[in-house]
Design a protein around this motif. Structure first.
Motif, short mmCIF file in Angstrom:
data_model
loop_
_atom_site.label_atom_id
_atom_site.label_comp_id
_atom_site.label_asym_id
_atom_site.label_seq_id
_atom_site.Cartn_x
_atom_site.Cartn_y
_atom_site.Cartn_z
N LEU A 73 -42.23 0.38 -30.64
CA LEU A 73 -41.42 -0.25 -31.68
C LEU A 73 -40.90 -1.61 -31.23
O LEU A 73 -41.00 -2.61 -31.95
CB LEU A 73 -40.25 0.66 -32.04
CG LEU A 73 -39.14 0.01 -32.88
CD1 LEU A 73 -39.62 -0.20 -34.31
CD2 LEU A 73 -37.87 0.84 -32.85
N SER A 74 -40.33 -1.67 -30.03
CA SER A 74 -39.73 -2.91 -29.55
C SER A 74 -40.79 -3.97 -29.25
O SER A 74 -40.54 -5.16 -29.46
CB SER A 74 -38.89 -2.63 -28.29
OG SER A 74 -37.87 -1.70 -28.57
N ILE A 99 -33.47 -3.60 -33.72
CA ILE A 99 -32.20 -3.16 -33.16
C ILE A 99 -31.69 -1.92 -33.86
O ILE A 99 -31.25 -0.95 -33.21
CB ILE A 99 -31.16 -4.29 -33.23
CG1 ILE A 99 -31.54 -5.43 -32.28
CG2 ILE A 99 -29.77 -3.77 -32.88
CD1 ILE A 99 -30.62 -6.62 -32.34
N ILE A 100 -31.74 -1.92 -35.18
CA ILE A 100 -31.20 -0.78 -35.95
C ILE A 100 -31.95 0.51 -35.65
O ILE A 100 -31.34 1.56 -35.45
CB ILE A 100 -31.22 -1.10 -37.45
CG1 ILE A 100 -30.17 -2.17 -37.78
CG2 ILE A 100 -30.95 0.16 -38.28
CD1 ILE A 100 -30.25 -2.69 -39.19
N VAL A 101 -33.28 0.44 -35.60
CA VAL A 101 -34.05 1.66 -35.33
C VAL A 101 -33.74 2.18 -33.93
O VAL A 101 -33.54 3.39 -33.72
CB VAL A 101 -35.56 1.41 -35.51
CG1 VAL A 101 -36.35 2.63 -35.07
CG2 VAL A 101 -35.87 1.08 -36.95
N SER A 158 -29.79 5.69 -22.99
CA SER A 158 -28.90 4.54 -23.18
C SER A 158 -29.41 3.32 -22.43
O SER A 158 -29.33 2.19 -22.91
CB SER A 158 -27.49 4.88 -22.71
OG SER A 158 -26.93 5.93 -23.46
N PHE A 159 -29.95 3.55 -21.23
CA PHE A 159 -30.39 2.44 -20.39
C PHE A 159 -31.63 1.77 -20.97
O PHE A 159 -31.68 0.54 -21.10
CB PHE A 159 -30.66 2.94 -18.97
CG PHE A 159 -29.42 3.39 -18.26
CD1 PHE A 159 -28.60 2.47 -17.62
CD2 PHE A 159 -29.05 4.72 -18.23
CE1 PHE A 159 -27.44 2.87 -16.97
CE2 PHE A 159 -27.89 5.13 -17.59
CZ PHE A 159 -27.09 4.21 -16.96
N TYR A 160 -32.66 2.56 -21.33
CA TYR A 160 -33.86 1.88 -21.81
C TYR A 160 -33.68 1.37 -23.24
O TYR A 160 -34.34 0.40 -23.64
CB TYR A 160 -35.11 2.74 -21.64
CG TYR A 160 -35.24 4.02 -22.43
CD1 TYR A 160 -35.47 4.03 -23.80
CD2 TYR A 160 -35.22 5.26 -21.77
CE1 TYR A 160 -35.63 5.21 -24.51
CE2 TYR A 160 -35.38 6.45 -22.47
CZ TYR A 160 -35.59 6.42 -23.83
OH TYR A 160 -35.76 7.59 -24.53
N THR A 161 -32.77 1.97 -24.02
CA THR A 161 -32.47 1.41 -25.34
C THR A 161 -31.82 0.05 -25.22
O THR A 161 -32.17 -0.90 -25.93
CB THR A 161 -31.55 2.36 -26.13
OG1 THR A 161 -32.21 3.61 -26.34
CG2 THR A 161 -31.19 1.76 -27.48
N PHE A 162 -30.87 -0.09 -24.30
CA PHE A 162 -30.22 -1.38 -24.08
C PHE A 162 -31.21 -2.41 -23.56
O PHE A 162 -31.11 -3.60 -23.88
CB PHE A 162 -29.05 -1.22 -23.12
CG PHE A 162 -27.77 -0.78 -23.81
CD1 PHE A 162 -27.80 -0.14 -25.03
CD2 PHE A 162 -26.54 -1.03 -23.23
CE1 PHE A 162 -26.63 0.26 -25.67
CE2 PHE A 162 -25.37 -0.65 -23.85
CZ PHE A 162 -25.41 0.00 -25.07
N GLN A 163 -32.18 -1.97 -22.75
CA GLN A 163 -33.19 -2.92 -22.27
C GLN A 163 -34.05 -3.41 -23.42
O GLN A 163 -34.39 -4.60 -23.50
CB GLN A 163 -34.06 -2.27 -21.19
CG GLN A 163 -33.38 -2.17 -19.86
CD GLN A 163 -34.31 -1.83 -18.71
OE1 GLN A 163 -33.85 -1.51 -17.64
NE2 GLN A 163 -35.60 -1.91 -18.91
N CYS A 164 -34.43 -2.51 -24.31
CA CYS A 164 -35.23 -2.90 -25.48
C CYS A 164 -34.47 -3.90 -26.34
O CYS A 164 -35.03 -4.89 -26.82
CB CYS A 164 -35.61 -1.67 -26.30
SG CYS A 164 -36.81 -0.58 -25.52
#
Length: 608
Positions: A73-74, A99-101, A158-164
């Motif tokens: 997705l990213s 970002i929203i997804v 949380s970590f890889y979402t913030f990286q994306c």
């Protein structure tokens, strides 16, 4: 063949973590293949992406599909943001979608219980949490192997979402261009040393390394080895051993232990959580360095901080920078208040109401927000200071919620925000005014403690007495800078330690029961610490826990050593002849594994 399959399949009871032998066997295999690929960059990145996915599978099982989905997705969103760079509306749409997804997936896994509770409380419904991903998995497999009644939090989400998100934002801000292909990008997102507990690697700090030839000097090899064994020692000796043999026991049932034991467990936890998290970072840094990659610094002796704001510039630095760049500054930072500032205040009021179950929380928050806003309008000269403090408080409260949607994390984040604001106010006062203010506060605390005998005010009275004494000494005597700094460090360390009471109380809990259990644990510990102490038993208890207290004291002494001394012994280790280094490693590993507990403990930040 069956033994090989057992090694390759996911085993929830034995995740692939740094303290297991299997991880080091896995890492040795990765290094061997990497040495063959060397500077074949495309193959190297593809291999490390595959290795990272395998590592995550061994840690999280089926949740690997979530990581892969977030990566795809990213990557697509990043390409779209760059392609629409000359078309503002289309570019912002692509950015918002990505970002929203990402945030929706994170919120589903991390905040589903909170959202359901909020809806039930607001509308009188009786909705229950259902794991729809488990339902899909059961449908695909044709079995009931996944539980649909409980949502399990994927490790490191949380970590890889913030990286994306940082990757998408950096493309939008034109700091970087998109990564060339999905394999390279997948490697950036899933790089296994830092995947499950950070540091959060920003795209503009790491993407350039994807295309550099492999390089590791003799000196940097020694530094990498040092970080690995240093991290293992922190984790196994200074975290796991003192946790299993003392701290966890006290936190599980504080009322069974004395005030002295509760207080020392609380201070011990400050060392434990630091040793655990920074130990993970040290190992991740060393492992990444062995493969030719550099991770950003995540800790800088945080308990040397002289105030709460300085602490957050030294603790989990990658998260602090992320919150500053993508939350604090967009809200207005130290410039002004924005629409986002007031939306956060309203959101916090709603969240606080749901978590506490009382409408008065919303009333108090909104009243305070209104008063502060009026002050900002009436006193233009103070407007910048006021809005800066509002944005700082909002950032710390949301940082608390990042750790979990429970009341204890809100309190923890709020206390840190209050500490930062109070320090700014304290710093603006003169010496004698500091003494007068602290004397008034200590008088109020002592009076309330005398009337009510509430444990909290007993603790506050003692703490403010010490603060008042320090303020008086600094008012009448010009102390050397070293003593002033030592006093400020001690005050900050005690403050940060007491905020950890709320952080630790809600950790490792099922989200459905976190609020009540965390509050009860925190209340019981405050009651014990602020209650009656039998001082005659303190020497006996100190003797009983001599080994534990000795390790805690040793750990803090090492932590407070001068940075230049630490650099010297790192360099001295890295410069050793290889045979001497090998012998040293064997000796250190032998000592470290004398402290291994029966069950290897997961890293604390895996749950976030």
């Amino acid at each position: 063949m069956s033994e090989l399959l057992d090694i390759l399949k996911f085993d929830e009871s034995h995740p692939l973590i740094f303290t297991q032998f299997y991880f080091w066997a896995f890492f040795a295999f990765v290094i061997c293949i990497l040495s063959l690929l060397k500077n074949k960059i495309a193959l190297r990145n593809a291999f490390l992406f595959a290795s990272s996915l395998f590592f995550y599978y061994k840690t999280s099982g089926i949740f690997t599909l979530i990581l892969i989905s977030a990566t795809i997705l990213s990557f697509i969103s990043g390409k779209a943001i760059y392609a629409f760079r000359d078309r503002s509306v289309a570019q912002k749409t692509a950015l918002s979608f990505g970002i929203i997804v990402n945030l929706c997936v994170l919120c589903y896994f991390k905040y589903a219980y909170f959202i359901v509770d909020m809806i039930n409380n607001m509308f009188g419904t009786s909705l229950e949490v259902i794991d729809y991903f488990a339902i899909i998995g059961n449908s695909i497999s044709g079995t009931n192997m996944f539980s649909v009644d409980v949502i399990m939090l994927p490790v490191g989400i949380s970590f890889y979402t913030f990286q994306c998100i940082s990757y998408l934002m950096d493309i939008f801000r034109r700091r970087i261009e998109p990564v060339r292909n999905i394999l390279d990008y997948g490697f950036y997102v899933s790089f296994f040393p830092q995947l499950v507990a950070g540091p959060i690697v920003r795209a503009n700090e790491f993407v350039a390394q994807l295309y550099r030839p492999y390089s590791l000097s003799r000196r940097w090899f020694g530094i990498a080895v040092f970080w690995i064994i240093n991290g293992l020692a922190k984790k196994i000796i200074l975290s796991d051993y003192i946790a299993v043999n003392f701290i966890d026991r006290v936190f599980e049932n504080p009322t069974l232990y004395s005030g002295f034991e509760n207080l020392t467990a609380l201070f011990g936890y400050s060392l434990q959580v630091y040793a655990d998290f920074s130990g993970y970072t040290d190992i991740a840094t060393g492992v990444a360095l062995m493969m030719g990659f550099y991770l950003p610094q995540n800790f800088n002796s945080p308990y040397k901080a002289t105030n709460a704001g300085g602490f957050w510039k030294r603790w989990h630095m990658s998260l602090s920078r992320w919150l500053q760049d993508y939350l604090y500054i967009p809200m207005g930072g130290n410039r002004n208040a924005t629409f986002g500032t007031f939306m956060v205040i309203i959101s916090i009021a709603i969240i606080g109401t749901v978590l506490s179950g009382s409408i008065w929380v919303a009333v108090i928050v909104m009243t305070m927000g209104t008063i502060v806003s009026i002050c900002a309008v009436l006193y233009p000269s103070k407007r910048k200071l006021i809005t800066t403090n509002i944005n700082s408080m909002n950032t710390m409260l949301l940082g608390g919620l990042w750790h979990g949607a429970s009341w204890n994390f809100m309190i923890w984040g709020g206390l840190n925000g209050i500490g930062m604001i109070i320090y700014k106010m304290w710093k603006s006062l003169g010496r004698w005014m500091r003494f007068v203010v602290s004397f008034v506060i200590v008088a109020v605390c002592c009076y309330v403690a005398y009337l009510t005998n509430w444990p909290f005010f007993n603790i506050a009275a003692i703490w403010m007495m010490l603060t008042t004494f320090g303020a008086f000494v600094q008012a009448v005597i010009t102390l050397p800078e070293m003593l002033n700094r030592a006093w400020a460090i001690a005050q900050t360390f005690v403050f940060i330690t007491f905020t950890r009471l709320f952080f630790r109380s809600g950790s490792n809990l099922d989200p459905a029961e976190a609020n009540e259990t965390a509050w009860n644990t925190a209340t019981d510990m405050v009651s014990q610490i602020g209650g009656h102490w039998n001082l005659d038993l303190v020497p006996e208890m100190a003797s009983h826990y001599a080994n534990i207290f000795g390790l805690i004291i040793m750990g803090m002494i090492i932590h407070w050593l001068p940075d230049r001394l630490k650099r010297r012994y790192r360099i001295a280790f890295s410069s050793m002849p290889l045979p001497v280094m090998a012998i040293t490693i064997v000796l250190v590993v032998f000592v470290v594994y004398q402290f291994v507990t029966a069950d290897l403990q997961k890293f604390i930040y895996f749950q976030f």
